[in-house]
Design a protein around this motif. Sequence first.
Motif, PDB file in Angstrom:
ATOM      1  N   ARG A 107       0.849  -1.238   0.121  1.00 16.79           N
ATOM      2  CA  ARG A 107      -0.085  -0.047  -0.109  1.00 16.79           C
ATOM      3  C   ARG A 107       0.885   1.274  -0.053  1.00 16.79           C
ATOM      4  O   ARG A 107       0.594   2.078  -0.754  1.00 16.79           O
ATOM      5  CB  ARG A 107      -1.009   0.083   1.272  1.00 16.79           C
ATOM      6  N   ILE A 108       1.924   1.209   1.011  1.00 20.24           N
ATOM      7  CA  ILE A 108       2.829   2.441   0.988  1.00 20.24           C
ATOM      8  C   ILE A 108       3.717   2.759  -0.550  1.00 20.24           C
ATOM      9  O   ILE A 108       3.593   3.688  -0.913  1.00 20.24           O
ATOM     10  CB  ILE A 108       3.715   2.118   2.297  1.00 20.24           C
ATOM     11  N   MET A 109       4.125   1.271  -1.043  1.00 17.10           N
ATOM     12  CA  MET A 109       4.748   1.451  -2.191  1.00 17.10           C
ATOM     13  C   MET A 109       3.950   1.979  -3.495  1.00 17.10           C
ATOM     14  O   MET A 109       4.264   2.815  -4.048  1.00 17.10           O
ATOM     15  CB  MET A 109       5.325   0.007  -2.627  1.00 17.10           C
ATOM     16  N   LEU A 141      10.013   7.341 -14.805  1.00 14.79           N
ATOM     17  CA  LEU A 141      10.290   8.379 -15.588  1.00 14.79           C
ATOM     18  C   LEU A 141       9.379   9.752 -15.556  1.00 14.79           C
ATOM     19  O   LEU A 141      10.025  10.601 -15.781  1.00 14.79           O
ATOM     20  CB  LEU A 141      10.315   7.755 -17.154  1.00 14.79           C
ATOM     21  N   THR A 142       8.060   9.482 -15.468  1.00 15.76           N
ATOM     22  CA  THR A 142       7.303  10.711 -15.302  1.00 15.76           C
ATOM     23  C   THR A 142       7.802  11.641 -14.094  1.00 15.76           C
ATOM     24  O   THR A 142       7.016  12.757 -14.140  1.00 15.76           O
ATOM     25  CB  THR A 142       5.899  10.357 -15.292  1.00 15.76           C
ATOM     26  N   GLN A 143       8.388  11.211 -13.223  1.00 17.95           N
ATOM     27  CA  GLN A 143       8.921  12.123 -12.144  1.00 17.95           C
ATOM     28  C   GLN A 143      10.229  13.076 -12.290  1.00 17.95           C
ATOM     29  O   GLN A 143      10.445  13.711 -11.691  1.00 17.95           O
ATOM     30  CB  GLN A 143       8.920  11.308 -10.733  1.00 17.95           C
ATOM     31  N   LEU A 144      10.563  12.593 -13.589  1.00 12.06           N
ATOM     32  CA  LEU A 144      11.848  13.677 -13.924  1.00 12.06           C
ATOM     33  C   LEU A 144      11.609  14.537 -14.921  1.00 12.06           C
ATOM     34  O   LEU A 144      10.698  14.623 -15.460  1.00 12.06           O
ATOM     35  CB  LEU A 144      12.765  12.391 -14.679  1.00 12.06           C
ATOM     36  N   GLN A 169       2.507   6.581  -7.301  1.00  5.92           N
ATOM     37  CA  GLN A 169       1.238   7.147  -7.913  1.00  5.92           C
ATOM     38  C   GLN A 169       1.345   8.780  -7.547  1.00  5.92           C
ATOM     39  O   GLN A 169       0.571   9.251  -7.908  1.00  5.92           O
ATOM     40  CB  GLN A 169      -0.055   6.491  -7.746  1.00  5.92           C
ATOM     41  N   THR A 170       2.002   9.109  -6.363  1.00  3.46           N
ATOM     42  CA  THR A 170       1.932  10.448  -6.137  1.00  3.46           C
ATOM     43  C   THR A 170       2.938  11.255  -7.035  1.00  3.46           C
ATOM     44  O   THR A 170       4.144  11.287  -6.707  1.00  3.46           O
ATOM     45  CB  THR A 170       2.314  10.506  -4.524  1.00  3.46           C
ATOM     46  N   LYS A 171       2.096  12.117  -7.539  1.00  8.23           N
ATOM     47  CA  LYS A 171       3.046  13.022  -8.527  1.00  8.23           C
ATOM     48  C   LYS A 171       3.729  14.042  -7.974  1.00  8.23           C
ATOM     49  O   LYS A 171       5.211  14.236  -8.456  1.00  8.23           O
ATOM     50  CB  LYS A 171       1.982  13.919  -9.474  1.00  8.23           C
ATOM     51  N   ASN A 172       3.589  14.366  -6.732  1.00  8.16           N
ATOM     52  CA  ASN A 172       4.423  15.565  -6.005  1.00  8.16           C
ATOM     53  C   ASN A 172       5.274  14.972  -4.941  1.00  8.16           C
ATOM     54  O   ASN A 172       5.852  15.797  -4.146  1.00  8.16           O
ATOM     55  CB  ASN A 172       3.437  16.549  -5.334  1.00  8.16           C
ATOM     56  N   LEU A 173       5.596  13.656  -5.217  1.00  7.63           N
ATOM     57  CA  LEU A 173       6.603  13.029  -4.177  1.00  7.63           C
ATOM     58  C   LEU A 173       7.601  11.929  -4.968  1.00  7.63           C
ATOM     59  O   LEU A 173       6.890  11.089  -5.616  1.00  7.63           O
ATOM     60  CB  LEU A 173       5.886  12.380  -3.017  1.00  7.63           C
ATOM     61  N   SER A 174       8.700  12.336  -5.160  1.00  9.98           N
ATOM     62  CA  SER A 174       9.608  11.500  -5.956  1.00  9.98           C
ATOM     63  C   SER A 174      10.023  10.162  -5.036  1.00  9.98           C
ATOM     64  O   SER A 174       9.783  10.268  -3.720  1.00  9.98           O
ATOM     65  CB  SER A 174      10.835  12.160  -6.335  1.00  9.98           C
ATOM     66  N   TYR A 213       0.813   2.719 -16.765  1.00  6.62           N
ATOM     67  CA  TYR A 213       0.364   3.945 -17.497  1.00  6.62           C
ATOM     68  C   TYR A 213       0.901   5.386 -17.011  1.00  6.62           C
ATOM     69  O   TYR A 213       1.295   6.246 -17.784  1.00  6.62           O
ATOM     70  CB  TYR A 213      -0.994   3.995 -17.965  1.00  6.62           C
ATOM     71  N   TYR A 214       0.919   5.405 -15.755  1.00  7.54           N
ATOM     72  CA  TYR A 214       1.572   6.918 -15.035  1.00  7.54           C
ATOM     73  C   TYR A 214       3.099   7.036 -14.973  1.00  7.54           C
ATOM     74  O   TYR A 214       3.259   7.837 -14.592  1.00  7.54           O
ATOM     75  CB  TYR A 214       0.696   6.682 -13.733  1.00  7.54           C
ATOM     76  N   CYS A 215       3.610   6.001 -15.509  1.00  6.77           N
ATOM     77  CA  CYS A 215       5.049   6.076 -15.328  1.00  6.77           C
ATOM     78  C   CYS A 215       5.710   6.417 -16.776  1.00  6.77           C
ATOM     79  O   CYS A 215       7.133   6.289 -16.652  1.00  6.77           O
ATOM     80  CB  CYS A 215       5.621   4.491 -14.728  1.00  6.77           C
ATOM     81  N   TYR A 216       5.097   6.689 -17.597  1.00  5.73           N
ATOM     82  CA  TYR A 216       5.738   6.884 -18.976  1.00  5.73           C
ATOM     83  C   TYR A 216       4.815   7.922 -19.731  1.00  5.73           C
ATOM     84  O   TYR A 216       3.615   7.829 -19.594  1.00  5.73           O
ATOM     85  CB  TYR A 216       6.161   5.748 -19.645  1.00  5.73           C
TER      86      TYR A 216
END
Length: 330
Positions: free
Chosen positions: A172-174, A237-240, A179-184, A274-277
């Motif tokens: 759950r934490i992972m 990748l989408t966090q970069l 999925q949290t966009k404002n937390l790398s 889908y949210y990672c690229y």
Amino acid sequence: MFFQLRQGLSKFLSLTGGINYFWKRLPNGVYAFNYHRIGDKEKTPFDRAIFSCTQNAFEQQVIELKKHFKIINTVELAKLIAHGEIVNDRYAVITFDDGYLDNFTEAFPVLKKHKIPAVFYLTTELLESRQITWWDEIAYLLRKSHGMKYQLPNGTLEYTLEKDNIDKIIQRIMSDIKQTKNLSVLTALQDIRSKFPEARTKLLAENHELFMGWEHAEELLKQGMEIGSHTLTHPILTQLENEQHRKEIVESKAILEKRLNCTINSIAYPVGRYYCYNQNTFEYTAEAGYKIGFNNEPGYHRSICNALDINRFCVATDDINYLKYECCFT
């Protein structure tokens, strides 16, 4: 809950014989199967959710796939796509993400035994060091801190790290981290390190060899396996920022090709949901010269309009009937 429901349906269909009826009648197309770790997950203090299956279960799956599919590599896949021939047969691609050492010690002997090709997606930084990945370290620190509480930075939920339920809590934490966009992921890791210093000290005192080295990659190539890129450091990748996003994709290919003296034909995007690229990922992947790109979204292809966005079934159980169910009903 959704996974348990699908497992229940697969068991019902296997008992009634329905699963084999549909399995034998799968339509032609491309079916990619992705594995992470092979072995007994109960023996690891790290992330157990990325164990795909045991070695025995993997062998049974390989036998079944060989029986029902023409198993190919990504060079052959790219040619089939270019010529519009993927519906001419039922094709399978077997892949491994991350480059864990058990891919070499547990999976590779099975592949050799049955003369099956596979693609191993390697993260270059992990080939050059004995570091622990962010997801494995997070799992370790949380697992070794049971009885304590944890809340992500800016998070709304506080988790109690119950020993008997620790694997579910870790996942759950992972999931929240990914999925949290404002937390790398690195910010989350640093926070967890600071909250659980005793577990961190214990980890640093231990010696773990989790990943393959260059010598393993060279042997895989020598034995007819294929190597692909899984970026430099396995980020989401989408966090970069754009330049780092590009660097992860372009430079990993260059490093692998120089060190292994081979052409790197394909890439698997880290985590791959889908949210990672995104579109930038495709642009950098095309720029680097990759012919094939894999995500980790389930599904097969009767046609492929974007060869840099190909689905894979992620194997996450010993149960071969569930694997069949996924192929038949996803």
